[in-house]
Design an enzyme around this catalytic site. Structure first.
Site, PDB file in Angstrom:
ATOM      1  N   GLN A  86      38.525   8.040  56.197  1.00 36.54           N
ATOM      2  CA  GLN A  86      37.323   8.155  55.374  1.00 36.54           C
ATOM      3  C   GLN A  86      36.037   7.952  56.166  1.00 36.54           C
ATOM      4  OE1 GLN A  86      37.192   6.019  51.686  1.00 36.54           O
ATOM      5  NE2 GLN A  86      39.056   6.978  50.893  1.00 36.54           N
ATOM      6  N   HIS A 108      39.121   3.592  45.808  1.00 34.01           N
ATOM      7  CA  HIS A 108      39.562   2.372  46.490  1.00 34.01           C
ATOM      8  C   HIS A 108      38.397   1.905  47.342  1.00 34.01           C
ATOM      9  CE1 HIS A 108      41.916  -0.639  48.407  1.00 34.01           C
ATOM     10  NE2 HIS A 108      42.154   0.022  49.526  1.00 34.01           N
ATOM     11  N   GLY A 134      47.994  10.114  40.938  1.00 36.86           N
ATOM     12  CA  GLY A 134      47.309  11.272  40.388  1.00 36.86           C
ATOM     13  C   GLY A 134      48.135  12.076  39.403  1.00 36.86           C
ATOM     14  N   GLU A 231      69.681  -1.281  41.594  1.00 33.62           N
ATOM     15  CA  GLU A 231      69.434  -1.841  40.268  1.00 33.62           C
ATOM     16  C   GLU A 231      68.038  -2.440  40.122  1.00 33.62           C
ATOM     17  OE1 GLU A 231      72.489  -4.293  38.620  1.00 33.62           O
ATOM     18  OE2 GLU A 231      74.103  -2.988  39.330  1.00 33.62           O
TER      19      GLU A 231
END
Length: 330
Positions: A86, A108, A134, A231
């Site tokens: 970013q 975020h 999304g 499980e």
């Protein structure tokens, strides 16, 4: 006191004359883009030409642009690339087009909170963070339900940042479920802690430790896999649907008693102290600096640890067992 916003608190018309650029057409980018467009917003998307995400954007009816082109045309720029890229995307493509009256949006807070991105003071900076991937954002939009989300205002240069943020949230139908007010600091630090201590780091180490304990004691790896990994979804589904107390009443009394009496022997005082230490590393920025340097060096430790995890016996056994489960095959 917690502040929650709903449909009555937001007006999508606030976005009527604005162009929204979604930078990064990944899972979250695709979900948000489609929802925004279906809510009547003017949406343009940016993705790297030749990538699967670029082709998906074209299939979805968008004409993907370069990040620079998209940012130049946009009033609201939503950066949905991965955290570690970013800052570069911002410097190369976003910052040259930022001017008074524009807004930066995030889902975020990592790069804002840890000062990897430092916007000029004359632009709005806000966060709308859906608490789901999304694909779920899109499905809940189509079902007219929405996904609970977070809203945070980092800079309010226009004096209207909250109304724009809530309009964006409403366009995702998040305000149908509820949008909780937070800060970039709180969202970032709790998100990182949750990933490291519980959701990813804590859970995976607990699974491997349980698996190793059973295998080392002479039990078949396949049986160990079923008991400590397969499980797990049954339990987490119960917890998600009913809470911890509800899960305890949804399993056998034997399992519940084992939970209540043995769980504290696994999560000990020492474990909790280590969690506190991890949280302090996040709060101080130590973890962020470590992750940034790791990426700058080409991720040597990241790749080494990832490969080591891939070679664990539980992965070999798991693949074989999952091949026996037709419901897991796409």
């Amino acid at each position: 006191m917690i502040k929650v916003y709903y449909d009555k608190d937001a007006d999508v018309n606030v976005l009527k004359d604005k162009t929204i650029a979604i930078i990064g057409y990944g899972i979250q980018g695709r979900g948000q883009s489609l929802c925004l467009r279906d809510s009547g917003c003017k949406v343009i998307v940016s993705e790297i030409e030749g990538t699967p995400n670029y082709e998906q954007a074209k299939k979805d009816g968008f004409s993907p642009l370069s990040a620079k082109e998209a940012c130049a045309k946009a009033d609201i720029i939503q950066i949905l690339t991965q955290d570690h890229v970013q800052a570069k995307v911002y410097k190369d493509a976003v910052e040259p087009s930022l001017k008074r009256g524009k807004a930066l949006c995030f889902s975020h807070g990592f790069n804002i909170h840890f000062k990897q991105i430092v916007p000029s003071k004359d632009v709005d900076v806000f966060m709308i963070a859906p608490k789901g991937p999304g694909a779920l954002v899109r499905r809940m939009y189509e079902e007219d339900k929405g996904v609970p989300s977070l809203v945070a205002i980092y800079q309010d240069a226009s004096g209207k940042a909250l109304s724009v943020a809530l309009a964006y949230a409403k366009a995702l139908k998040a305000t149908k479920a509820g949008v909780i007010e937070t800060t970039f600091e709180e969202e970032t630090e709790t998100d990182l802690f949750g990933e490291q201590a519980v959701l990813c780091g804590g859970v995976t180490e607990l699974i491997k430790a349980g698996f190793d304990t059973l295998v080392n004691a002479g039990y078949q790896p396949e049986i160990a896999y079923f008991e400590v990994l397969h499980e797990l979804k049954l339990i987490t589904d119960l917890i998600q649907e009913r809470g911890i107390s509800g899960m305890r009443r949804g399993v056998s009394n034997t399992a519940c008693y084992g939970d209540l009496t043995r769980g504290p022997r696994i999560i000990t005082k020492e474990t909790r102290k280590e969690m506190e230490k991890m949280l302090k590393e996040i709060q101080s920025g130590k973890f962020a600096k470590e992750w940034i340097v790791e990426n700058e060096k080409g991720r040597p430790n990241f790749n080494k640890l990832l490969q080591a995890g891939d070679s664990h016996l539980i992965e070999k056994v798991g693949k074989q067992l999952r091949d026996m489960m037709p419901w897991m095959k796409k």
